[in-house]
Enzyme design. Structure first.
Site, mmCIF file in Angstrom:
data_model
loop_
_atom_site.group_PDB
_atom_site.id
_atom_site.type_symbol
_atom_site.label_atom_id
_atom_site.label_comp_id
_atom_site.label_asym_id
_atom_site.label_seq_id
_atom_site.Cartn_x
_atom_site.Cartn_y
_atom_site.Cartn_z
ATOM 1 N N GLY A 80 44.048 -0.927 57.104
ATOM 2 C CA GLY A 80 44.678 -0.892 58.420
ATOM 3 C C GLY A 80 43.913 -1.687 59.462
ATOM 4 O O GLY A 80 44.513 -2.389 60.290
ATOM 5 N N THR A 81 42.601 -1.586 59.455
ATOM 6 C CA THR A 81 41.792 -2.266 60.469
ATOM 7 C C THR A 81 42.002 -3.776 60.387
ATOM 8 O O THR A 81 42.217 -4.449 61.403
ATOM 9 C CB THR A 81 40.300 -1.915 60.287
ATOM 10 O OG1 THR A 81 40.173 -0.496 60.387
ATOM 11 C CG2 THR A 81 39.433 -2.589 61.326
ATOM 12 N N ASN A 134 46.898 8.776 65.629
ATOM 13 C CA ASN A 134 46.064 9.423 64.624
ATOM 14 C C ASN A 134 45.463 10.745 65.102
ATOM 15 O O ASN A 134 45.271 11.664 64.324
ATOM 16 C CB ASN A 134 44.950 8.471 64.176
ATOM 17 C CG ASN A 134 44.339 7.707 65.318
ATOM 18 O OD1 ASN A 134 45.005 6.896 65.957
ATOM 19 N ND2 ASN A 134 43.073 7.970 65.605
ATOM 20 N N GLN A 148 49.339 5.661 60.466
ATOM 21 C CA GLN A 148 49.542 7.107 60.328
ATOM 22 C C GLN A 148 50.989 7.464 60.039
ATOM 23 O O GLN A 148 51.267 8.504 59.447
ATOM 24 C CB GLN A 148 49.080 7.837 61.599
ATOM 25 C CG GLN A 148 47.583 7.837 61.800
ATOM 26 C CD GLN A 148 46.814 8.585 60.713
ATOM 27 O OE1 GLN A 148 47.358 9.406 59.978
ATOM 28 N NE2 GLN A 148 45.532 8.295 60.607
ATOM 29 N N SER A 185 48.298 1.228 55.614
ATOM 30 C CA SER A 185 47.061 1.312 54.853
ATOM 31 C C SER A 185 47.221 2.220 53.642
ATOM 32 O O SER A 185 47.838 3.285 53.730
ATOM 33 C CB SER A 185 45.977 1.865 55.783
ATOM 34 O OG SER A 185 44.776 2.026 55.107
ATOM 35 N N HIS A 225 44.929 4.039 51.826
ATOM 36 C CA HIS A 225 44.222 5.312 51.617
ATOM 37 C C HIS A 225 44.773 6.464 52.449
ATOM 38 O O HIS A 225 44.386 7.613 52.248
ATOM 39 C CB HIS A 225 42.716 5.142 51.839
ATOM 40 C CG HIS A 225 42.277 5.015 53.263
ATOM 41 N ND1 HIS A 225 41.740 6.078 53.947
ATOM 42 C CD2 HIS A 225 42.284 3.977 54.125
ATOM 43 C CE1 HIS A 225 41.421 5.686 55.180
ATOM 44 N NE2 HIS A 225 41.753 4.405 55.305
ATOM 45 N N THR A 249 40.348 -14.128 46.423
ATOM 46 C CA THR A 249 40.932 -13.556 45.206
ATOM 47 C C THR A 249 41.354 -12.110 45.456
ATOM 48 O O THR A 249 40.604 -11.328 46.029
ATOM 49 C CB THR A 249 39.904 -13.630 44.047
ATOM 50 O OG1 THR A 249 39.544 -15.010 43.893
ATOM 51 C CG2 THR A 249 40.479 -13.101 42.745
ATOM 52 N N CYS A 261 36.346 7.171 62.200
ATOM 53 C CA CYS A 261 35.487 6.016 62.473
ATOM 54 C C CYS A 261 34.846 6.105 63.857
ATOM 55 O O CYS A 261 33.975 5.310 64.180
ATOM 56 C CB CYS A 261 36.267 4.721 62.318
ATOM 57 S SG CYS A 261 37.894 4.821 62.997
HETATM 58 N N1 PLP Z 1 45.188 2.634 62.748
HETATM 59 C C1 PLP Z 1 45.312 3.966 62.762
HETATM 60 C C2 PLP Z 1 46.350 4.606 63.631
HETATM 61 C C3 PLP Z 1 44.477 4.751 61.964
HETATM 62 O O1 PLP Z 1 44.597 6.075 61.989
HETATM 63 C C4 PLP Z 1 43.504 4.104 61.152
HETATM 64 C C5 PLP Z 1 42.563 4.895 60.347
HETATM 65 O O2 PLP Z 1 42.236 6.009 60.666
HETATM 66 C C6 PLP Z 1 43.431 2.711 61.169
HETATM 67 C C7 PLP Z 1 44.281 2.001 61.983
HETATM 68 C C8 PLP Z 1 42.455 1.966 60.319
HETATM 69 O O3 PLP Z 1 42.882 1.966 58.973
HETATM 70 P P1 PLP Z 1 41.862 1.699 57.778
HETATM 71 O O4 PLP Z 1 41.042 2.947 57.634
HETATM 72 O O5 PLP Z 1 42.737 1.452 56.586
HETATM 73 O O6 PLP Z 1 41.048 0.511 58.141
#
Ligand code: PLP
Length: 377
Positions: A69-70, A147, A175, A195, A197, A233, A320
């Site tokens: 996601g990031t 989130n 989310q 994302s 995970h 890759t 995070c």
């Molecule tokens: N965006 C939101 C709303 C999230 O909740 C998160 C992770 O908690 C992310 C982005 C980041 O995703 P990733 O952990 O896959 O980098």
């Protein structure tokens, strides 16, 4: 251990694990190689792309695989800012740091960035967004669901307003994916991040939906993979797992969402009834699995630590950001004082949560609160 932190991450689904094991065991080829070992890996990536696109109503060729996601959020925000002629960015004050920080980075480089305020339920005002997109704006980035609180944003309405002004829209659906039905055409967005995970897939995989014709500048340079938008890759086993996770999420979405909402509502009712003074943050339009509860006069982090000792995993907000002591920027943007924001705990349930766990969970919360209230001066 009762796991009530599904918004931080989710356990790997056994079917995802099996698909990944197969990819690890039999297909080690490089998808860019023209020999048959490479082509076998290419077929796995292609199949995953169809599965991933299917979760959000996109075409397979509109999916760019990323590390999560990031990275997807960064590619959307920075990639559009670099490629577009418009200069400004409009976002909300309650975005995840994966959107806020690239926006702040652009602001430091001279881009005009508007951080739209939100109301007490955490939702942006469409009239404010309409006013903000009138000038030289390249992108609106508005998350689909938050989130910390689970609050759902009016993204389709925002997209209509932005489109009327000729502005591209990105939504962070990290989310929302797997918890709400998503169709990129109905939403009207041009870019959407999600994302692996968060939906029972492996970590280190994600995707950015890029509508056909949208121009983006890549963050990484050096190859032709992912239409040069994300060269390097491919992480084939993770992509295979992400694909399987999307297929499962799509098949189970309605049933999972209904069941988890019942569990969440039951838990919420129990806490509100049994712990005087508590209230729920984030209004009525929320993800089915999330409840963010304020425990006035108590410290959310102390509750989290006590619950961990009692055998329950929860959090005070984004994993995070948990290293810094600052209160959730989301709750502060919703008009709460730092002390109010610090008193809140996020409970997020998921596919494997059971009725029995939810009953036990409310007992543990009552117990943790009792321990902490007794220690108050
Ligand atoms: N965006 C939101 C709303 C999230 O909740 C998160 C992770 O908690 C992310 C982005 C980041 O995703 P990733 O952990 O896959 O980098």
């Amino acid at each position: 251990m009762i796991y009530a932190d599904y918004n931080a991450t989710t356990p790997l689904d056994p079917e995802v694990r099996a698909a990944m094991n197969e990819a690890l065991d039999v297909t080690f080829g490089n998808p860019s190689s023209i020999h048959s070992a490479g082509q076998a890996a290419r077929r796995l990536v292609d199949r995953a792309r169809v599965q991933v696109a299917g979760l959000i109503g996109a075409a397979a060729d509109e999916i760019v695989f990323t590390s999560g996601g990031t990275e997807s959020d960064n590619l959307a925000v920075l990639g559009v800012a670099e490629a577009a002629t418009g200069h400004g960015i409009v976002t909300s004050a309650v975005e995840h740091k994966a959107v806020l920080d690239p926006c702040k980075y652009l602001q430091a480089k001279g881009h005009a960035v508007t951080f739209l305020p939100v109301d007490r339920d955490g939702r942006v005002d469409i009239a404010a967004l309409e006013a903000a997109v009138k000038t030289d704006v390249a992108l609106v980035s508005l998350m689909l669901a938050n989130n910390d609180t689970g609050a759902i944003q009016p993204v389709a309405e925002a997209a209509r307003a932005a489109q009327a002004a000729g502005v591209l829209v990105h939504t962070d659906a990290v989310q929302a994916a797997g918890k709400l039905p998503i169709d990129v055409k109905e939403l009207g967005v041009s870019l959407l991040s999600f994302s692996s995970h968060k939906i029972h897939g492996p970590k280190g995989a994600g995707a950015l939906f890029v509508r056909r014709g949208v121009r983006l500048t890549p963050l990484v340079h050096g190859g032709r993979q992912e239409r040069t938008l994300r060269p390097g890759t491919e992480n084939v086993p993770a992509i295979v797992g992400f694909g399987k996770a999307c297929e499962l999420a799509r098949a189970r979405l309605d049933a999972d969402a209904r069941r988890v909402a019942e569990l969440r509502d039951h838990f919420e009712k129990q806490i509100l009834a049994r712990v005087p003074g508590t209230r729920v943050n984030g209004g009525n339009q929320r993800l089915p699995n999330t409840t963010n509860i304020a425990f006035p006069r108590l410290d959310g982090e102390a509750i989290t630590i006590n619950l961990d000792m009692l055998g329950m995993a929860v959090s005070t907000g984004a994993a995070c950001s948990s290293a810094d002591k600052t209160p959730s920027h989301v709750l502060v943007a919703m008009g709460q004082s730092a002390a109010e924001a610090r008193s809140s705990v996020r409970f997020s349930f998921g596919r494997d949560t059971t009725d029995e766990e939810v009953d036990r969970a409310s007992n543990l919360v009552v117990q943790a609160v009792k321990i902490l209230r007794e220690a108050l001066p």
